[in-house]
Design an enzyme around this catalytic site. Structure first.
Site, PDB file in Angstrom:
ATOM      1  N   GLY A   6      50.442 -23.800 -31.134  1.00  0.00           N
ATOM      2  CA  GLY A   6      51.417 -24.092 -29.996  1.00  0.00           C
ATOM      3  C   GLY A   6      51.417 -22.929 -28.938  1.00  0.00           C
ATOM      4  N   SER A  29      54.090 -22.849 -35.732  1.00  0.00           N
ATOM      5  CA  SER A  29      54.895 -22.536 -36.549  1.00  0.00           C
ATOM      6  C   SER A  29      55.731 -21.400 -35.842  1.00  0.00           C
ATOM      7  CB  SER A  29      54.127 -21.430 -37.544  1.00  0.00           C
ATOM      8  OG  SER A  29      54.753 -20.533 -38.257  1.00  0.00           O
ATOM      9  N   LYS A  76      48.251 -14.316  -7.148  1.00  0.00           N
ATOM     10  CA  LYS A  76      47.120 -13.427  -7.299  1.00  0.00           C
ATOM     11  C   LYS A  76      45.719 -13.929  -6.339  1.00  0.00           C
ATOM     12  CE  LYS A  76      43.773 -12.170 -11.279  1.00  0.00           C
ATOM     13  NZ  LYS A  76      43.321 -12.715 -12.493  1.00  0.00           N
ATOM     14  N   PRO A  91      37.872 -10.298  -4.952  1.00  0.00           N
ATOM     15  CA  PRO A  91      38.695 -11.422  -4.463  1.00  0.00           C
ATOM     16  C   PRO A  91      38.270 -12.628  -4.770  1.00  0.00           C
ATOM     17  CG  PRO A  91      37.101 -10.834  -2.769  1.00  0.00           C
ATOM     18  CD  PRO A  91      36.798  -9.929  -4.062  1.00  0.00           C
ATOM     19  N   VAL A 106      51.130 -24.371 -41.714  1.00  0.00           N
ATOM     20  CA  VAL A 106      50.086 -25.066 -42.402  1.00  0.00           C
ATOM     21  C   VAL A 106      49.665 -24.244 -43.731  1.00  0.00           C
ATOM     22  CG1 VAL A 106      47.828 -25.904 -42.401  1.00  0.00           C
ATOM     23  CG2 VAL A 106      49.328 -26.073 -40.618  1.00  0.00           C
ATOM     24  N   THR A 132      39.649 -14.703 -18.308  1.00  0.00           N
ATOM     25  CA  THR A 132      38.663 -15.961 -18.315  1.00  0.00           C
ATOM     26  C   THR A 132      39.160 -16.663 -19.397  1.00  0.00           C
ATOM     27  OG1 THR A 132      37.006 -14.583 -19.535  1.00  0.00           O
ATOM     28  CG2 THR A 132      36.401 -14.960 -17.195  1.00  0.00           C
ATOM     29  N   GLY A 179      29.142 -23.482 -14.621  1.00  0.00           N
ATOM     30  CA  GLY A 179      29.631 -22.058 -15.047  1.00  0.00           C
ATOM     31  C   GLY A 179      30.288 -21.348 -14.192  1.00  0.00           C
TER      32      GLY A 179
HETATM   33  C1  LIG Z   1      45.134  -8.261 -25.070  1.00  0.00           C
HETATM   34  C2  LIG Z   1      44.965  -9.459 -24.404  1.00  0.00           C
HETATM   35  C3  LIG Z   1      45.176  -9.843 -23.078  1.00  0.00           C
HETATM   36  C4  LIG Z   1      44.858 -11.159 -22.668  1.00  0.00           C
HETATM   37  N1  LIG Z   1      45.101 -11.448 -21.440  1.00  0.00           N
HETATM   38  C5  LIG Z   1      44.680 -12.279 -20.635  1.00  0.00           C
HETATM   39  C6  LIG Z   1      44.632 -12.877 -19.394  1.00  0.00           C
HETATM   40  O1  LIG Z   1      45.176 -12.029 -18.735  1.00  0.00           O
HETATM   41  N2  LIG Z   1      44.253 -13.978 -19.099  1.00  0.00           N
HETATM   42  C7  LIG Z   1      43.440 -14.925 -19.784  1.00  0.00           C
HETATM   43  O2  LIG Z   1      43.152 -16.052 -19.473  1.00  0.00           O
HETATM   44  N3  LIG Z   1      43.755 -14.882 -21.301  1.00  0.00           N
HETATM   45  C8  LIG Z   1      44.238 -13.482 -21.515  1.00  0.00           C
HETATM   46  N4  LIG Z   1      43.906 -13.359 -22.878  1.00  0.00           N
HETATM   47  C9  LIG Z   1      43.780 -14.343 -23.867  1.00  0.00           C
HETATM   48  C10 LIG Z   1      44.876 -15.396 -24.086  1.00  0.00           C
HETATM   49  O3  LIG Z   1      46.074 -14.597 -24.560  1.00  0.00           O
HETATM   50  C11 LIG Z   1      44.665 -16.601 -25.071  1.00  0.00           C
HETATM   51  O4  LIG Z   1      43.325 -17.303 -24.474  1.00  0.00           O
HETATM   52  C12 LIG Z   1      45.539 -17.454 -24.907  1.00  0.00           C
HETATM   53  O5  LIG Z   1      46.905 -16.976 -25.134  1.00  0.00           O
HETATM   54  C13 LIG Z   1      45.401 -18.576 -25.929  1.00  0.00           C
HETATM   55  O6  LIG Z   1      46.081 -18.319 -27.193  1.00  0.00           O
HETATM   56  P1  LIG Z   1      45.712 -19.358 -28.405  1.00  0.00           P
HETATM   57  O7  LIG Z   1      46.718 -20.464 -27.911  1.00  0.00           O
HETATM   58  O8  LIG Z   1      44.188 -19.607 -28.763  1.00  0.00           O
HETATM   59  O9  LIG Z   1      46.476 -18.563 -29.510  1.00  0.00           O
HETATM   60  P2  LIG Z   1      47.880 -17.989 -30.082  1.00  0.00           P
HETATM   61  O10 LIG Z   1      48.652 -17.611 -28.842  1.00  0.00           O
HETATM   62  O11 LIG Z   1      47.926 -16.895 -30.915  1.00  0.00           O
HETATM   63  O12 LIG Z   1      48.370 -19.295 -30.736  1.00  0.00           O
HETATM   64  C14 LIG Z   1      48.050 -19.747 -31.972  1.00  0.00           C
HETATM   65  C15 LIG Z   1      49.047 -20.672 -32.622  1.00  0.00           C
HETATM   66  O13 LIG Z   1      48.458 -21.137 -33.932  1.00  0.00           O
HETATM   67  C16 LIG Z   1      49.927 -21.351 -34.576  1.00  0.00           C
HETATM   68  N5  LIG Z   1      49.197 -21.293 -35.859  1.00  0.00           N
HETATM   69  C17 LIG Z   1      48.497 -20.254 -36.227  1.00  0.00           C
HETATM   70  N6  LIG Z   1      48.503 -20.248 -38.015  1.00  0.00           N
HETATM   71  C18 LIG Z   1      49.304 -21.454 -38.218  1.00  0.00           C
HETATM   72  C19 LIG Z   1      49.629 -21.899 -39.445  1.00  0.00           C
HETATM   73  N7  LIG Z   1      49.062 -21.491 -40.547  1.00  0.00           N
HETATM   74  N8  LIG Z   1      50.422 -22.840 -39.468  1.00  0.00           N
HETATM   75  C20 LIG Z   1      51.154 -23.459 -38.200  1.00  0.00           C
HETATM   76  N9  LIG Z   1      50.580 -22.869 -36.980  1.00  0.00           N
HETATM   77  C21 LIG Z   1      49.834 -21.839 -36.858  1.00  0.00           C
HETATM   78  C22 LIG Z   1      50.866 -20.314 -34.227  1.00  0.00           C
HETATM   79  O14 LIG Z   1      52.135 -20.448 -34.619  1.00  0.00           O
HETATM   80  C23 LIG Z   1      50.408 -20.154 -32.593  1.00  0.00           C
HETATM   81  O15 LIG Z   1      51.244 -21.409 -32.123  1.00  0.00           O
HETATM   82  C24 LIG Z   1      44.397 -12.152 -23.606  1.00  0.00           C
HETATM   83  C25 LIG Z   1      44.184 -11.848 -24.960  1.00  0.00           C
HETATM   84  C26 LIG Z   1      44.558 -10.580 -25.406  1.00  0.00           C
HETATM   85  C27 LIG Z   1      44.403 -10.321 -26.757  1.00  0.00           C
END
Ligand SMILES: Cc1cc2nc3c(=O)[nH]c(=O)nc-3n(C[C@H](O)[C@H](O)[C@H](O)COP(=O)(O)OP(=O)(O)OC[C@H]3O[C@@H](n4cnc5c(N)ncnc54)[C@H](O)[C@@H]3O)c2cc1C
Length: 513
Positions: free
Chosen positions: A12, A39, A78, A96, A185, A344, A434
């Site tokens: 989530g 979670s 932005k 830009p 999970v 990205t 792309g």
């Molecule tokens: C330093 C940094 C800076 C970033 N800056 C940018 C930015 O400026 N712009 C941009 O586009 N992207 C950026 N990103 C990337 C961006 O943060 C992610 O692409 C975005 O937040 C998506 O994360 P996610 O949903 O894939 O994972 P997460 O946010 O980690 O979500 C994972 C989910 O899985 C659930 N989960 C995991 N294991 C279990 C389990 N066993 N049981 C139940 N639930 C579970 C967790 O509870 C959570 O809800 C950045 C990333 C980093 C590391």
């Protein structure tokens, strides 16, 4: 009608709730049933704070009110990214979200600009970009619509609080039928014959069965990586940063309508202005600096007082070779991460959803759909990879090991070829699919110090004096029009004031008591 497809999303974060919102909002009613498992104890990574203009299309397609979304996520506008000290120390340029020159300049405005250099002008190409000039003046207004004019030559994105964006999308998705299941999970059940995923087994013992699974479990990649063993492709030889130290600071006085990224000795530092605070962080390579030193360099460089301790995140630049295997597709960090330099990741989530929707299978597996999706994602990832490498490779910095390494490293052939073409006569390849169109490539090439050796002879179609006069007038016109724009901070306060919105909610709640 066929029975609805039972889709289970694991995770989530931004990826999970964007997928849920996309499925619930864009598929015809009855096509699928969506459940999302997350979670609270694990939480989300929550650092994706800068976006690309495409996110506006995503929100619009879901009929999300822009001002409401911005209020809910403390968002600002932005217009691009400012790169400080990248090509060489002391340099600064803006990438830009818009073109240089006026709309429909044909051959590429930069050819005229390059010709003006030979005629003895030392005009900065950024002076011909409406978005650059507005950003530098801390001004913002919505692009003009209708007849193309100089103030319709750009688009915009948002800086927002990523955790609040997930929450906002949850509020949008639940009334549209998405069912949220909270819990951890513990195990994943697989069909012994086909290898398909059959169900998620929760710590509570509950079994959540589905036809199709979307892995949004973040860096853990519980389904695609851990369970199905999808192969990982490591791109860290080109993108050497593997650690990040995010830290929030107090709100900055004047909200800049751009992200600032400053090159450091062993990586780079970001600064993202939100309405209630400023997001900062140091992305670095552990091969070139240790964590304590990086932490200290970051704290020394901050403009505003910190609101929390920096927390360390580890990653490796790369991706799963195939984001879709069997009946499981991974979105977001569980499918790959190319480091956050050009914001990205959220775009990659969005485009993966857009590719997935028309390819969504029925109850039966069809390998043709899988292959098509993976091929489309290959293109997306590789384009972004090359563009990011360009930022590291194209530098003349002598002052640190990381930058010397990046300058001398071998880059992918696809990128090498592009750089050669640009160096020769400013040829910028335009591709259909792309991310990153020619104006983006152009701003990085020139911003990082690569000026084409020649201009294209076709740029000589206009007599020189006439062309120079036109360029001069264009510069003036942009400057005058930018002066008339509202300040970014005041427009945000007027259009999407998060504080006023939360005060109003508080008053409403108090009135009810
Ligand atoms: C330093 C940094 C800076 C970033 N800056 C940018 C930015 O400026 N712009 C941009 O586009 N992207 C950026 N990103 C990337 C961006 O943060 C992610 O692409 C975005 O937040 C998506 O994360 P996610 O949903 O894939 O994972 P997460 O946010 O980690 O979500 C994972 C989910 O899985 C659930 N989960 C995991 N294991 C279990 C389990 N066993 N049981 C139940 N639930 C579970 C967790 O509870 C959570 O809800 C950045 C990333 C980093 C590391």
């Amino acid at each position: 009608m066929d029975e609805p497809l039972d889709i289970v999303i694991l995770g989530g974060g931004t990826a999970g709730w964007m997928a849920a919102a996309g499925l619930a909002g864009l598929l015809p009613p009855g096509r699928c049933r969506v459940r999302l498992v997350e979670s609270d104890a694990i939480g989300i990574v929550g650092v994706g704070e800068a976006t690309l203009p495409h996110i506006k299309n995503f929100n619009d397609s879901l009929r999300i009110d822009e001002a409401e979304m911005m209020r809910a996520t403390n968002a600002t506008f932005k217009l691009g990214v400012q790169f400080v000290d990248w090509g060489f120390k002391g340099s600064s340029y803006l990438h830009p979200f818009g073109v240089h020159g006026s709309a429909g300049a044909g051959l590429g405005f930069h050819q005229q600009w390059r010709r003006s250099l030979d005629a003895g002008r030392d005009w900065d190409i950024q002076d011909f970009s409406f978005a650059c000039m507005a950003a530098q003046a801390n001004r913002f207004d919505f692009p003009a619509t209708g007849k193309p004019t100089i103030n319709s030559t750009y688009s915009y994105a948002y800086h927002f609080d990523a955790s609040l964006y997930s929450k906002f999308l949850r509020q949008v998705s639940e009334p549209r039928g998405v069912v949220r299941i909270e819990g951890k999970v513990r195990d994943v059940e697989q069909d012994p014959d086909s290898g398909d995923i059959r169900a998620l087994i929760m710590e509570s013992g509950e079994r959540i069965a589905g036809d199709f699974f979307i892995d949004c479990s973040g860096f853990r990649s519980l389904l695609l990586g851990s369970k199905l063993g999808a192969q990982w492709e490591d791109w860290s030889k080109w993108l050497p940063c593997d650690r990040a130290l995010p830290v929030p600071t107090e709100r900055c006085g004047e909200l800049t309508p751009y992200t600032r990224v400053t090159a450091m000795d062993a990586g780079w530092r970001w600064r993202i202005p939100l309405q209630h605070r400023t997001g900062n962080g140091y992305v670095f390579s552990s091969r070139f600096i240790d964590e304590d030193k990086a932490r200290q360099e970051l704290l020394d460089a901050l403009d505003e007082p910190t609101l929390a301790e920096p927390r360390l995140l580890k990653f490796q630049a790369g991706r799963r070779v195939r984001s879709w295997q069997r009946n499981c597709v991974a979105l977001g960090l569980s499918s790959g991460f190319l480091e956050p330099l050009e914001s990205t990741s959220i775009y990659l989530i969005q485009i993966a959803i857009m590719h997935l929707l028309p390819l969504l299978p029925g109850k039966r597996h069809d390998q043709r759909l899988v292959d098509e999706f993976n091929a489309r994602m290959d293109v997306e990832y590789e384009r972004i990879r090359d563009f990011l490498i360009l930022h590291y490779h194209l530098n003349t910095r002598e002052d640190s090991e990381l930058w010397r390494y990046c300058r001398s490293m071998e880059v992918p052939d696809s990128l090498e070829r592009r750089i050669r073409l640009f160096r020769h006569s400013g040829i910028v390849e335009a591709y259909k699919d792309g991310l990153f169109t020619p104006p983006s490539w152009l701003s990085v090439y020139i911003g990082q110090g690569l000026t084409p050796e020649h201009f294209n002879p076709l740029a000589e179609a206009t007599p020189l004096n006439h062309m120079l006069r036109e360029l001069d007038e264009l510069r003036e016109d942009i400057r005058d029009r930018v002066d008339e724009l509202p300040r970014h901070s005041s427009l945000v306060a007027r259009y999407a004031n998060a504080q006023q919105a939360s005060d109003a909610l508080l008053h409403e709640a108090e009135a009810r008591v």
